[in-house]
Write an enzyme that holds these catalytic residues in place. Sequence first.
Site, PDB file in Angstrom:
ATOM      1  CE1 TYR A   1      -3.269   2.616   0.336  1.00  0.00           C
ATOM      2  CE2 TYR A   1      -3.765   2.257   2.518  1.00  0.00           C
ATOM      3  CZ  TYR A   1      -3.913   3.001   1.537  1.00  0.00           C
ATOM      4  OH  TYR A   1      -4.847   4.087   1.587  1.00  0.00           O
TER       5      TYR A   1
ATOM      6  CE  LYS B   1      -6.381   2.084  -1.902  1.00  0.00           C
ATOM      7  NZ  LYS B   1      -7.238   2.198  -0.736  1.00  0.00           N
TER       8      LYS B   1
END
Length: 253
Positions: free
Chosen positions: A133, A157
């Site tokens: 992330y 992400k």
Amino acid sequence: MGDVRWTGPAVALVTMFDDGGAVLARETAAHAARLVAAGMRAVVVAGSTGEAAALTDAERAEVVAAVREACPDVPVVAGSSGDWWRQAADRTEAVVKAGADAVLVAPPRLGGALDVYYGRVAEAAGTAPVLAYHYPGVAGGEVPVAALTGLPLAGLKDSSGIPARLAAEIDLEWPGAVYTGSAALTGYARWLGATGAILAVANVAPELSLAAWDGDAGAQRELIRTEQSYKAGPGLKAALADRYGTPPTRRLG
């Protein structure tokens, strides 16, 4: 490592709380099921939108289990970041046991050896895929693009909202899935070749999120306006309360 990749928009799910701030796991799961019925391809639980920093580890596992039960037909991804590898590994093991298909893990805020950190997380995850992330300043530290190919990751992400960085991630010679976390880049991400999107705004605008991904330029602009409206005004929880009648209580902010 396993692979639970999906194509298209997923929701970065909010966590519901009652007026006293207690977790409402069943209500959170019901909202997740509503969004899956509206077309969301996956659900991400206990990320930054889910106020993960304010959840105990037991609450995190409770919400994951409730969402997994309510959404049996799509991937459920759980945030399990930590400020050092032991914390992240313990959280990863707990959410996988609670039913998460994969985990979303930001690097430690204060840095450190990413290969050690993600290596320990991957060990704790077992066969469950690990997504990095990248949202420095909001969810931990930075995930350098150049480091991705050397880490035990199934994907990433990227919520930075930087188009050139997104393109560089997609152009890497690695098998990882690339998801944008930026509402403004939803349609652009598909055009560029991203695997999908993980969006906070999808909590309140799932239809626009899907249409923007499918190339509807008007929907993309309206999605941006929707996000700007709640960020400039009462916030996402209040916007959700207006549309769905859900509790507006936040623990953070």
